[in-house]
Write an enzyme that holds these catalytic residues in place. Structure first.
Site, PDB file in Angstrom:
ATOM      1  N   HIS A  45     -50.728  -9.839  16.144  1.00 45.75           N
ATOM      2  CA  HIS A  45     -50.794  -8.832  17.197  1.00 45.75           C
ATOM      3  C   HIS A  45     -52.032  -9.002  18.077  1.00 45.75           C
ATOM      4  CE1 HIS A  45     -49.820  -5.163  19.242  1.00 45.75           C
ATOM      5  NE2 HIS A  45     -50.912  -4.541  18.848  1.00 45.75           N
TER       6      HIS A  45
ATOM      7  N   SER B  49     -50.017  -3.463  23.594  1.00 45.10           N
ATOM      8  CA  SER B  49     -49.871  -2.608  22.420  1.00 45.10           C
ATOM      9  C   SER B  49     -49.634  -1.165  22.861  1.00 45.10           C
ATOM     10  CB  SER B  49     -51.119  -2.745  21.539  1.00 45.10           C
ATOM     11  OG  SER B  49     -50.958  -2.109  20.292  1.00 45.10           O
TER      12      SER B  49
ATOM     13  N   ASP C 128     -46.485 -11.875  15.854  1.00 43.04           N
ATOM     14  CA  ASP C 128     -46.852 -10.458  15.883  1.00 43.04           C
ATOM     15  C   ASP C 128     -45.782  -9.675  15.122  1.00 43.04           C
ATOM     16  OD1 ASP C 128     -47.541  -7.859  16.418  1.00 43.04           O
ATOM     17  OD2 ASP C 128     -47.533  -8.057  18.604  1.00 43.04           O
TER      18      ASP C 128
END
Length: 375
Positions: A349, A149, A316
């Site tokens: 995610h 991320s 995601d």
């Protein structure tokens, strides 16, 4: 089996110039290390954290139950990033609220708590600060930099800011910049915080209060975006919180998903700093290495010389596989060495933090190949 982790701290008196034109001096970075640095200092791996994580990447704190590091399933003896082979470093970024200098600390020039006066920091600023830390540890070149991320953005930025200091970059569930939708989610979360009556323009410390209402809403918004629709439906569906009858109330908690989100928001508001949330989401918004090259990502990534592994997850939607493929294409256009895995995982995610055999296998195999280079 978890090992014992010990936080460490390094103080930096000299000023760190920031991308905004401001600077910060007399700051401290919190970090942890796991494993042993080899004789030629070639087996170091830097792990970069995402929004609400810290330097406590793996292991547990002595005498503390439930203190496992946020990527404990990934890092440790016999795990994908094996600490019997690698010297792993986790650093808490400037502006965070977990040990490194941040908005709740004292400004050296005024003697007052920084609060809203803490300077805006970017991904590039964090990478420069991390490089200074590595200098102090005597590490000239990293075997790899790894992040998921926002941590993946830092890993990518390392290959552009210090190409000669990184041999491999592992970028997981990340993107070359945020989409308009992602910036919008961040802005709604920030507005929830700054419009909380207890925010006091970011100087709530002076008033002895915390803008918990805003933090709760910010976390609830974020949490929704980290999960996939399938996972939410499987976990909660339309289950009611209590019994089988509707209360027909606009304010009571009716559904299990509401109860879950409120629990997550309450928990977050007890430990996370509001100004830190504003700073880190802004760093996410600002990251865009292609901006200085007219939006041309291929041109932006021409500086990178590292070998890359990119991993994305099919569900995601916050950092979709399409965004990872943009990075892959730009690297291939530059004839760089790139491996790419797109994992069909249902978790959204958050998949980058969870145990998926295929995902762990890909990461483990890649670090096995790096370990063979070191042998």
């Amino acid at each position: 089996m978890s090992f014992i982790a010990t936080p460490q701290f390094l103080h930096f008196p000299q000023a760190l110039p920031l991308q905004s034109g401001a600077s910060i001096r007399d700051y401290t970075l919190a970090f942890e290390t796991y494993g042993t640095l080899n004789a030629d200092r070639s087996n170091a791996v830097l792990v970069c954290h995402a929004l609400n994580a810290s330097h406590h990447v793996a292991g547990v704190y002595e005498g503390q139950d439930k203190s496992e590091g946020w990527w404990n399933n990934m890092i440790g003896p016999g795990k994908p990033l094996d600490t019997r082979r690698f010297f792993v470093i986790g650093v808490n970024n400037l502006g965070s609220c977990f040990g490194s200098t941040g908005p709740m600390h004292t400004h050296p020039d005024t003697g007052q708590v920084y609060g809203a006066d803490f300077p805006v920091v970017t991904v590039e600023d964090w990478v420069h600060a991390q490089a200074r830390l590595l200098d102090q540890l005597g590490i000239e070149q990293l075997a790899a930099v790894l992040g998921g991320s926002l941590g993946g953005m830092q890993a990518l930025s390392w290959t552009l800011q210090y190409p000669e200091r990184v041999r491999h970059a592992v970028v997981v569930a990340s993107a070359p910049n945020l989409t308009a939708e992602n910036i919008a989610f961040n802005e709604v979360a920030r507005r929830a915080i700054v419009t909380d009556p207890d925010f006091h323009g970011g100087h709530f410390y002076r008033h002895g209060v915390v803008p918990k209402r805003g933090l709760r809403i910010a976390r609830m918004i974020g949490h929704i975006t980290y999960l996939s629709d399938d996972v939410m439906n499987e976990k909660f569906g339309r289950q009611l919180r209590e019994g089988l009858d509707l209360k027909y109330s606009t304010q009571d908690i009716e559904f299990q998903i509401e109860s879950y989100l409120r629990y997550q928001g309450d928990k977050f508001s007890e430990y996370f700093d509001a100004n830190t949330y504003l700073l880190i989401t802004r760093a996410l918004d600002y990251f865009d290495p292609a901006r200085a090259h007219g939006g041309d990502l291929t041109q932006a990534l021409a500086r990178a010389t590292a070998r890359f592994l990119l991993v994305s997850f099919t569900t995601d939607w916050r950092f979709s596989p399409k965004r990872s493929r943009e990075i892959v294409k730009a690297l291939l256009d530059n004839r760089r060495d790139v491996s790419y895995a797109e994992i069909d995982a249902p978790h959204g995610h958050d998949a980058f933090l969870l145990d998926d055999a295929r995902y762990m296998g890909v990461i483990g195999s890649y670090f096995d190949s790096i370990a063979k280079e070191l042998a």
